[in-house]
Design a protein around this motif. Structure first.
Motif, PDB file in Angstrom:
ATOM      1  N   VAL A 221       5.081   2.862  -0.408  1.00  0.00           N
ATOM      2  CA  VAL A 221       4.064   1.883   0.519  1.00  0.00           C
ATOM      3  C   VAL A 221       3.295   1.719   0.114  1.00  0.00           C
ATOM      4  O   VAL A 221       2.576   0.094   0.467  1.00  0.00           O
ATOM      5  N   ALA A 222       2.268   2.272  -0.459  1.00  0.00           N
ATOM      6  CA  ALA A 222       1.196   2.795  -1.035  1.00  0.00           C
ATOM      7  C   ALA A 222       1.191   1.645  -2.475  1.00  0.00           C
ATOM      8  O   ALA A 222       0.384   0.714  -2.740  1.00  0.00           O
ATOM      9  N   GLY A 223       2.222   1.940  -3.118  1.00  0.00           N
ATOM     10  CA  GLY A 223       2.414   0.980  -3.961  1.00  0.00           C
ATOM     11  C   GLY A 223       3.016  -0.263  -3.954  1.00  0.00           C
ATOM     12  O   GLY A 223       2.250  -1.574  -4.752  1.00  0.00           O
ATOM     13  N   LEU A 224       3.790  -0.593  -2.931  1.00  0.00           N
ATOM     14  CA  LEU A 224       3.601  -2.223  -2.562  1.00  0.00           C
ATOM     15  C   LEU A 224       2.588  -2.893  -2.345  1.00  0.00           C
ATOM     16  O   LEU A 224       2.250  -3.437  -2.598  1.00  0.00           O
ATOM     17  N   CYS A 225       1.509  -2.203  -1.695  1.00  0.00           N
ATOM     18  CA  CYS A 225       0.406  -2.488  -0.949  1.00  0.00           C
ATOM     19  C   CYS A 225      -0.724  -2.973  -2.592  1.00  0.00           C
ATOM     20  O   CYS A 225      -0.724  -4.396  -2.553  1.00  0.00           O
ATOM     21  N   GLU A 226      -1.238  -2.096  -3.443  1.00  0.00           N
ATOM     22  CA  GLU A 226      -1.118  -2.764  -4.180  1.00  0.00           C
ATOM     23  C   GLU A 226      -0.490  -3.703  -5.476  1.00  0.00           C
ATOM     24  O   GLU A 226      -1.518  -4.558  -5.332  1.00  0.00           O
ATOM     25  N   ASP A 227       1.390  -3.876  -5.306  1.00  0.00           N
ATOM     26  CA  ASP A 227       0.999  -5.051  -6.115  1.00  0.00           C
ATOM     27  C   ASP A 227       0.992  -6.365  -5.204  1.00  0.00           C
ATOM     28  O   ASP A 227       1.212  -7.427  -5.854  1.00  0.00           O
ATOM     29  N   ALA A 228       0.989  -6.087  -3.756  1.00  0.00           N
ATOM     30  CA  ALA A 228       0.567  -7.437  -3.332  1.00  0.00           C
ATOM     31  C   ALA A 228      -1.444  -7.410  -3.616  1.00  0.00           C
ATOM     32  O   ALA A 228      -1.918  -8.486  -2.093  1.00  0.00           O
ATOM     33  N   ASP A 229      -1.442  -6.865  -3.839  1.00  0.00           N
ATOM     34  CA  ASP A 229      -2.974  -7.629  -4.234  1.00  0.00           C
ATOM     35  C   ASP A 229      -3.961  -6.436  -2.693  1.00  0.00           C
ATOM     36  O   ASP A 229      -5.188  -7.304  -2.154  1.00  0.00           O
ATOM     37  N   LEU A 230      -3.403  -5.526  -2.105  1.00  0.00           N
ATOM     38  CA  LEU A 230      -4.353  -4.600  -1.048  1.00  0.00           C
ATOM     39  C   LEU A 230      -4.759  -2.913  -1.676  1.00  0.00           C
ATOM     40  O   LEU A 230      -4.131  -3.011  -2.531  1.00  0.00           O
ATOM     41  N   ARG A 231      -6.025  -2.844  -0.602  1.00  0.00           N
ATOM     42  CA  ARG A 231      -6.161  -1.354  -0.960  1.00  0.00           C
ATOM     43  C   ARG A 231      -5.222  -0.726   0.114  1.00  0.00           C
ATOM     44  O   ARG A 231      -5.579  -0.414   1.565  1.00  0.00           O
TER      45      ARG A 231
ATOM     46  N   THR B 250      -4.748 -15.625  -0.440  1.00  0.00           N
ATOM     47  CA  THR B 250      -5.462 -14.061  -1.618  1.00  0.00           C
ATOM     48  C   THR B 250      -6.961 -13.206  -1.051  1.00  0.00           C
ATOM     49  O   THR B 250      -6.833 -13.888   0.103  1.00  0.00           O
ATOM     50  N   GLY B 251      -7.119 -11.926  -2.308  1.00  0.00           N
ATOM     51  CA  GLY B 251      -7.675 -11.783  -1.336  1.00  0.00           C
ATOM     52  C   GLY B 251      -6.809 -10.442  -1.500  1.00  0.00           C
ATOM     53  O   GLY B 251      -6.883  -9.962   0.004  1.00  0.00           O
ATOM     54  N   ARG B 252      -8.489  -8.219  -1.715  1.00  0.00           N
ATOM     55  CA  ARG B 252      -7.954  -7.760  -0.964  1.00  0.00           C
ATOM     56  C   ARG B 252      -8.153  -7.067   0.150  1.00  0.00           C
ATOM     57  O   ARG B 252      -9.785  -7.517   0.610  1.00  0.00           O
ATOM     58  N   LEU B 253      -7.675  -6.555   0.746  1.00  0.00           N
ATOM     59  CA  LEU B 253      -7.688  -6.025   2.304  1.00  0.00           C
ATOM     60  C   LEU B 253      -7.685  -4.955   2.026  1.00  0.00           C
ATOM     61  O   LEU B 253      -6.881  -4.696   1.666  1.00  0.00           O
ATOM     62  N   ASP B 254      -8.091  -3.713   2.954  1.00  0.00           N
ATOM     63  CA  ASP B 254      -7.697  -2.562   3.392  1.00  0.00           C
ATOM     64  C   ASP B 254      -6.703  -2.158   4.166  1.00  0.00           C
ATOM     65  O   ASP B 254      -6.377  -3.282   5.319  1.00  0.00           O
ATOM     66  N   VAL B 255      -5.715  -1.121   3.912  1.00  0.00           N
ATOM     67  CA  VAL B 255      -4.326  -0.633   4.965  1.00  0.00           C
ATOM     68  C   VAL B 255      -3.763   0.341   4.665  1.00  0.00           C
ATOM     69  O   VAL B 255      -3.612   0.935   4.263  1.00  0.00           O
ATOM     70  N   PHE B 256      -3.993   0.708   5.961  1.00  0.00           N
ATOM     71  CA  PHE B 256      -4.260   2.376   6.438  1.00  0.00           C
ATOM     72  C   PHE B 256      -2.999   2.276   6.635  1.00  0.00           C
ATOM     73  O   PHE B 256      -2.353   2.463   6.969  1.00  0.00           O
TER      74      PHE B 256
END
Length: 204
Positions: A155-165, A137-143
């Motif tokens: 894809v950005a929305g999937l990242c947000e749902d997955a607790d990613l930035r 767990t924990g927020r990570l940056d995804v470029f």
């Protein structure tokens, strides 16, 4: 949303865990169906395992394979992938030297995968994250890079749902920079005692 993850290794596990936690339906496809089934059981939720047969039904396909395998699947499934969002997470690194990419000069792995499946909406994402960090767990940056704006947003929305930035860097031409960043990130793991658990982050 239904997401098909191709592969059953560490990155498939990390991305799959994040997506299941985010409430998405995950399918794991692998040439060894037993491995796909085992990973799906570990992910829990509505995750299912299946043979590496078809992209049918999935709105998003994540190629969680090494570069060469991802390019081959893109080539084999080219017709099926037309119009679908294809997420390339690979890093075409020379693993013998960690001193360069194995793609032609000026070409990213994402470029080569897009050429193999010309009808797919290719998005580069997750290539700068290590599997172990993703699985926690924990927020990570995804470029995120891609020429299709709506595909990048999804894809950005999937990242947000997955607790990613998600950090949208623009067109697919920027995938080469992302792969080069990660090459350096890999190369310095021994020097910084990173143990493949560090993360690339833009901090304020």
């Amino acid at each position: 949303m239904e997401v098909l993850i191709v592969g059953a290794g560490g990155m498939a596990r990390g991305i799959g865990l994040r997506l299941v936690r985010g409430g998405h339906q995950v399918r794991i496809a692998n040439r060894e169906p037993d491995k796909a089934a085992d990973l799906a059981a570990e992910l829990g939720g509505s995750a299912v395992g299946e043979p590496l047969d078809s992209a049918a039904g999935a709105e998003v396909i994540v190629l969680a394979l090494p570069y060469e395998g991802s390019r081959e699947v893109a080539r084999l499934w080219a017709e099926q992938l037309s119009g679908k969002i294809l997420v390339d997470i690979s890093n075409p690194v020379d693993y013998e030297t960690f001193d360069g990419l194995v793609t032609p000069p000026g070409r990213s792995g994402a470029d080569e995968i897009a050429a193999a499946a010309p009808g797919a909406r290719v998005v580069k994402a997750f290539n700068t994250t290590f599997a172990g960090r993703l699985a926690n767990t924990g927020r990570l940056d995804v470029f995120i890079a891609g020429d299709d704006i709506e595909a990048r947003k999804l894809v950005a929305g999937l990242c947000e749902d997955a607790d990613l930035r998600p950090i949208d860097v623009g067109g697919l031409k920027h995938a080469l920079a992302l792969e080069t960043f990660q090459l350096l990130h890999m190369k310095v793991q021994g020097e910084i005692d990173g143990n493949w658990s560090t993360a690339l982050t833009i901090a304020p």
